[in-house]
Design an enzyme around this catalytic site. Sequence first.
Site, short mmCIF file in Angstrom:
data_model
loop_
_atom_site.label_atom_id
_atom_site.label_comp_id
_atom_site.label_asym_id
_atom_site.label_seq_id
_atom_site.Cartn_x
_atom_site.Cartn_y
_atom_site.Cartn_z
N GLU A 1 0.81 -1.22 0.00
CA GLU A 1 0.00 0.00 0.00
C GLU A 1 0.85 1.27 0.00
OE1 GLU A 1 -0.59 -2.70 1.72
OE2 GLU A 1 -2.63 -3.31 1.17
N HIS B 1 -11.30 -6.00 9.19
CA HIS B 1 -12.02 -5.84 7.92
C HIS B 1 -13.31 -5.05 8.12
CE1 HIS B 1 -9.38 -9.18 6.80
NE2 HIS B 1 -9.62 -8.90 5.55
#
Length: 638
Positions: free
Chosen positions: A378, A445
Site C-alpha cells: 500500500e 475488515h
Amino acid sequence: MLLPRMIEEKMLILLRQGRISKWFSGIGQEAIAVGVTMAMETEEYILPMHRNLGVFTSRNIPLWKLFSQWQGKADGFTKGRDRSFHFGTQDYRIVGMISHLGPQLGVADGIALAQKIKGTGMATAVFTGEGGTSEGDFHEALNVASVWELPVLFCIENNGYGLSTPTSEQYACKDLAERGVGYGITSHIIDGNNIVEVYVKISAILEQMRKDSKPVLVEFKTFRRRGHEEASGTKYVPSDLMEYWEERDPVSRFEHYLLSKNILNPDQLAAMKQDNTDLINRDLDIAFAKALPESSPSIELADVYAPSHHSRTVASLSTQNIRMVDALKDAMDEAMEKHPDLVVMGQDIADYGGVFKITEGLMEKYGRDRVRNTPICESAIVSVGMGLSIAGNKSVVEMQFADFVSSGFNPIVNYLAKSHYRWGQQADVVIRMPCGAGVGAGPFHSQSNEAWFYTVPGLKIVYPAFPSDAKGLLLESIADPNPVLFFEHKALYRSIYQEVPDGYYNLPLGQAALLHEGKDISVITYGAGVHWMLNLLQEWNIDLDLIDLRSLVPLDKASIKASVKKTGKVLVLTEDGLTGSVASDIASFIGEECFEFLDAPVMRLGSLDTPIPFEKGLENQYLPIDHLKTLLKKLLDY
Ligand SMILES: Cc1ncc(C[n+]2csc(CCOP(=O)(O)OP(=O)(O)O)c2C)c(N)n1
C-alpha cells in the site's frame, strides 16, 4: 563539483555565524549527485536527498533562489514553509525528499510509470542513503519497479553511516547492490568518489534503461565526511577511516586528473574558483536582501488545498434503479472516459475486478496500462499515485479494505497531504476505502477509520450513504486535484437501491443533505448511521431533522448550524468509537458556535471504544444501533 563544494564551504561559515539553520553536508559525495545529473536529460526527473546539492547546481537553479529557500525567504521554493532540500520544482524537474526518506522511491516509480504510459522513453533517477534502504518503502518500490518494468535508476549512496549507525548495524549482506537480485533487478557497484566512472557508467546504464524500460539499482561507495548534520559532529568515526576517504576526495582527485592531463591549467582552475566565489557572494547578497514571507492565517489556509477549476455537470434525467456497487462501478467507468490520464491501481482490481467487483470490466475496456493490479504494498502504491500526479496523471487507488490503509498511512499524511502547501504540487489521488462494520468481518475488515485522517490538513474526506451520491461524489473526488479519501460502506454496497442518473455528473463536496425535516431534534450523521436513522423513522414518527453530511472534509458547517438553530437539540451519530472522533469534533463545534440555540446538551452516539468484534452478537453489542431510540427519547424529554 567545485560549485557545490564551494557553496557548502560558505554555508558552514554562515552556519557558525547563525545566518542559516541546519546544514546536511555532502562534502566528499559530490561526484554522485553531479555525475548522475549530468548523465540525465534535462527533461528527466531526479529525486534527490539531503546531501545532493550537486543535483540542484547541475540543473542550474539560480543560487539566490536556493539560498532564499534555505533562509526561509518568501522567494524560496516553499515560501518559508519547509526547510533545506525539502522542496520540488517542476521547472527543473527536481522532486525533493520528505524527511521520511523512503516514500520518494515509490514516487519515482509513479513518475516513471507516467513516462512509460506516455511512451516518452525517459528515465527517472531517485536517491537514497544506505540507511534508507532498511525502510519498507525501499523494498516495495524496487519490487513495484521490477514487476511493472519501470525505468527507474535507484541510486544508493552508501556513505558508511546513517546518522551515527555504521553499515554493520544497518544491514548484514556484503553489498547493498546484492539486493537487486532478490527483486530481479540488474545492479552495479560504482566508485562514488570518481566523477569519470560515475558519469561514464551511469550514462551507459541510462541509455540502456531508456531502450528496455527496466529499473537498475546502483550502489555508490562513498563516505560521509562531516556529521549527520553540522551540529552532531563525527566523534564516532575512526580517524584512519576519515583519512582514508579524505585521500579519495572526489574534487581534488578530479582536479589532479585534469591538471595532470593538461586539460586544465592552474590559472584556469584559480579563475574558476574566483568566478564561483563571486557568484556565491553576489547571490548570497541577493538572498539576504530578499523579504521574509508576509502572510496571514487566511493566506496560509488557502494554500493547503489546490484550487479546483473543473466544471459542474448536472445529472441526466434518465435513471436506473441500481445498488451502491453498481453506481460506483458506473462512476469508475465514466471517470476513465472523462479523464484519459486517469490510472487505477489496487490489489486484484484488473482481471478479477476487485474483491467487491467495482472495477470489473475496466481492464478489458481501458487496458492494462491504466487498470493495474498491484503487489501487496500500500505504501508504494500511494507513493506511485503521488508520482503520477507530479507527472500530470490522475489516479485512483483501491484499498482492498479500508483497514489496510494503515500500511500506506505515511505517504498519505506526510506526502500527499502536505505537498500543495509545501511547494504548490497537487496530489491528484483518490483513495477508495471499502469500510464499515455490520458484516461480521472482525477487527481488521470492518473499521470506519475516517478519524485517522480527519486531523490532517490537506486531505479531503468523502463518505456517501446512497448510490446516486456515491456516483456523483466519486466523480467529483476524481475531478478534484486534491487527495481524497473516499469511504464506501460495505454493508451498503448491495443492500441499498436507488434511481441513479445515467452518464457523467458530479456533486459538490461540502454540501450535506437534509433527508428528513422536523423541529424537535437535529440528527447529524453519515454513512451507515443515515440508514440506521431512516429505519428508525419507518417505525417511529419523530419530528426531527436528519442530516447526511456526505463529506467530512470539507464539512458543511452552515447546514449543521441552521438545523441546530431551528431544533435546539442535537445528536451526532457515528459508527466510529467516540474518543477523538469526527462526531466529537462536530459536537465541540456545535457547543462553541450554537450554544445560545441549545435547549439540551449536545449528545453523541458511537460504537464501543473496543476493536470491532467478529461474532454477530458481539458486533451488534459493539454498534450503537440499539441505543439510538433510548437516546433520542432522552433528548426529546430533556
Ligand atoms: C522514517 C525516518 N526515521 C528516522 C529519521 C531520522 N533520520 C534522518 S536522516 C537519518 C539517517 C539517514 O541515513 P542514510 O539513509 O544512510 O542517509 P545519510 O544521511 O547517511 O546520507 C535518520 C535516522 C527520518 N528522517 N525518517
